[in-house]
Design an enzyme around this catalytic site. Sequence first.
Site, PDB file in Angstrom:
ATOM      1  N   ASP A 256      -3.317   7.151  -1.829  1.00 60.63           N
ATOM      2  CA  ASP A 256      -4.566   6.661  -2.413  1.00 60.63           C
ATOM      3  C   ASP A 256      -4.238   6.133  -3.811  1.00 60.63           C
ATOM      4  O   ASP A 256      -3.146   6.342  -4.331  1.00 60.63           O
ATOM      5  CB  ASP A 256      -5.609   7.781  -2.496  1.00 60.63           C
ATOM      6  CG  ASP A 256      -7.040   7.252  -2.463  1.00 60.63           C
ATOM      7  OD1 ASP A 256      -7.251   6.074  -2.829  1.00 60.63           O
ATOM      8  OD2 ASP A 256      -7.949   8.009  -2.084  1.00 60.63           O
ATOM      9  N   GLY A 257      -5.191   5.432  -4.395  1.00 55.35           N
ATOM     10  CA  GLY A 257      -4.982   4.886  -5.728  1.00 55.35           C
ATOM     11  C   GLY A 257      -4.238   3.562  -5.736  1.00 55.35           C
ATOM     12  O   GLY A 257      -3.802   3.095  -6.797  1.00 55.35           O
ATOM     13  N   ASN A 258      -4.086   2.925  -4.583  1.00 50.03           N
ATOM     14  CA  ASN A 258      -3.335   1.677  -4.506  1.00 50.03           C
ATOM     15  C   ASN A 258      -4.033   0.527  -5.229  1.00 50.03           C
ATOM     16  O   ASN A 258      -3.384  -0.247  -5.934  1.00 50.03           O
ATOM     17  CB  ASN A 258      -3.077   1.307  -3.048  1.00 50.03           C
ATOM     18  CG  ASN A 258      -2.143   2.272  -2.363  1.00 50.03           C
ATOM     19  OD1 ASN A 258      -0.943   2.271  -2.593  1.00 50.03           O
ATOM     20  ND2 ASN A 258      -2.706   3.136  -1.507  1.00 50.03           N
ATOM     21  N   GLY A 259      -5.351   0.426  -5.054  1.00 46.77           N
ATOM     22  CA  GLY A 259      -6.082  -0.643  -5.726  1.00 46.77           C
ATOM     23  C   GLY A 259      -6.044  -0.486  -7.233  1.00 46.77           C
ATOM     24  O   GLY A 259      -5.784  -1.446  -7.973  1.00 46.77           O
ATOM     25  N   ARG A 260      -6.315   0.718  -7.708  1.00 45.58           N
ATOM     26  CA  ARG A 260      -6.277   0.989  -9.143  1.00 45.58           C
ATOM     27  C   ARG A 260      -4.886   0.688  -9.714  1.00 45.58           C
ATOM     28  O   ARG A 260      -4.751   0.088 -10.784  1.00 45.58           O
ATOM     29  CB  ARG A 260      -6.640   2.453  -9.427  1.00 45.58           C
ATOM     30  CG  ARG A 260      -8.080   2.849  -9.090  1.00 45.58           C
ATOM     31  CD  ARG A 260      -8.220   4.363  -9.197  1.00 45.58           C
ATOM     32  NE  ARG A 260      -9.572   4.845  -9.021  1.00 45.58           N
ATOM     33  CZ  ARG A 260     -10.109   5.196  -7.853  1.00 45.58           C
ATOM     34  NH1 ARG A 260      -9.398   5.081  -6.745  1.00 45.58           N
ATOM     35  NH2 ARG A 260     -11.350   5.640  -7.775  1.00 45.58           N
ATOM     36  N   THR A 261      -3.850   1.105  -8.991  1.00 44.15           N
ATOM     37  CA  THR A 261      -2.486   0.902  -9.467  1.00 44.15           C
ATOM     38  C   THR A 261      -2.108  -0.579  -9.428  1.00 44.15           C
ATOM     39  O   THR A 261      -1.437  -1.082 -10.337  1.00 44.15           O
ATOM     40  CB  THR A 261      -1.485   1.718  -8.634  1.00 44.15           C
ATOM     41  OG1 THR A 261      -1.903   3.092  -8.598  1.00 44.15           O
ATOM     42  CG2 THR A 261      -0.096   1.644  -9.229  1.00 44.15           C
ATOM     43  N   GLY A 262      -2.532  -1.282  -8.394  1.00 42.55           N
ATOM     44  CA  GLY A 262      -2.238  -2.705  -8.301  1.00 42.55           C
ATOM     45  C   GLY A 262      -2.854  -3.503  -9.436  1.00 42.55           C
ATOM     46  O   GLY A 262      -2.213  -4.402 -10.007  1.00 42.55           O
ATOM     47  N   ARG A 263      -4.087  -3.173  -9.792  1.00 42.19           N
ATOM     48  CA  ARG A 263      -4.744  -3.875 -10.907  1.00 42.19           C
ATOM     49  C   ARG A 263      -4.100  -3.506 -12.243  1.00 42.19           C
ATOM     50  O   ARG A 263      -3.984  -4.350 -13.139  1.00 42.19           O
ATOM     51  CB  ARG A 263      -6.238  -3.575 -10.890  1.00 42.19           C
ATOM     52  CG  ARG A 263      -6.964  -4.210  -9.696  1.00 42.19           C
ATOM     53  CD  ARG A 263      -8.455  -3.968  -9.717  1.00 42.19           C
ATOM     54  NE  ARG A 263      -8.828  -2.598  -9.399  1.00 42.19           N
ATOM     55  CZ  ARG A 263      -9.006  -2.122  -8.165  1.00 42.19           C
ATOM     56  NH1 ARG A 263      -8.807  -2.889  -7.110  1.00 42.19           N
ATOM     57  NH2 ARG A 263      -9.373  -0.862  -7.966  1.00 42.19           N
TER      58      ARG A 263
ATOM     59  N   HIS B 268       0.845  -1.200   0.000  1.00 42.11           N
ATOM     60  CA  HIS B 268       0.000   0.000   0.000  1.00 42.11           C
ATOM     61  C   HIS B 268       0.884   1.255   0.000  1.00 42.11           C
ATOM     62  O   HIS B 268       0.828   2.081   0.928  1.00 42.11           O
ATOM     63  CB  HIS B 268      -0.920  -0.003   1.225  1.00 42.11           C
ATOM     64  CG  HIS B 268      -2.361   0.230   0.899  1.00 42.11           C
ATOM     65  ND1 HIS B 268      -3.141  -0.675   0.217  1.00 42.11           N
ATOM     66  CD2 HIS B 268      -3.177   1.296   1.150  1.00 42.11           C
ATOM     67  CE1 HIS B 268      -4.367  -0.206   0.082  1.00 42.11           C
ATOM     68  NE2 HIS B 268      -4.417   1.003   0.628  1.00 42.11           N
TER      69      HIS B 268
END
Length: 260
Positions: free
Chosen positions: A190-197, A186
């Site tokens: 912010d934007g961790n989920g979007r970046t991970g995908r 993490h």
Amino acid sequence: MTQALKIIPTALLEAYKKSFSTTVQQHFEELRESEISNENFSFYMSVSAVFSSKIEGEDIELDSFIKHKRLGVHYQPDYTQKIDDLYSAYEFAAAHVLTPENLLRAHALLTKNILHRSQQGTVRKGNMFVITDDGKMEYVAATPDKVAYEMQRLNDDIEVLLNSDLEFDEVLFYASMLHLVFVKIHPFEDGNGRTGRLLEKWFLAQKLGAKAWFIQSEKYYYNQHQTYYSNIRKLGLEYDDLNYNQALSFLQMLPQSVML
């Protein structure tokens, strides 16, 4: 692959390979870009941007976004701007090699209307907690003193994997692991989920070619978002105590998405 990895766990690789269906690669080979796509618009990139955003709670429909991108239909900026930014990040990734610097640039693009400019493409320096809607602690991410080091180890592993000769099932295994380890670190405000995908898809495209951008993984994760988050939570509450032996159910989601 002979060079040891620093942060990506490999203990589940053999179990994963045994559970892997040969039909997944057949489905992948049959993927084609949509007929409504053109040189200025990609249908499947729109699918990725819309459904990755919907996972994060954005209220937008795929049909509306396609009308906006392909036909120039105008909506209120709040309705489309964050998804436009994520679409731009996918476009950037499709045109650039996956490097640490480019990953930061992609994060800056997708958080253009989420974070202050000083935090776009910048590793966080504060503590990070994930809180549920009812105020419960869901996850405690890597502490600030560890984030840069953990990201360096992840970036080193990405370089090794990009330069390794991997079988098809191994590519999907490591793509999912990169996604999972990244969101557990993490590293951003912010934007961790979007970046991970996006990282997952980017790695797939680097190893398997442009056809990887047609995989509807973000749509699958959204349609199964309760399972998606449950599988991420299985590893544990705190970064230092994560148990990646509990990751198999998460790793098996990406192959399932190829079958869409």
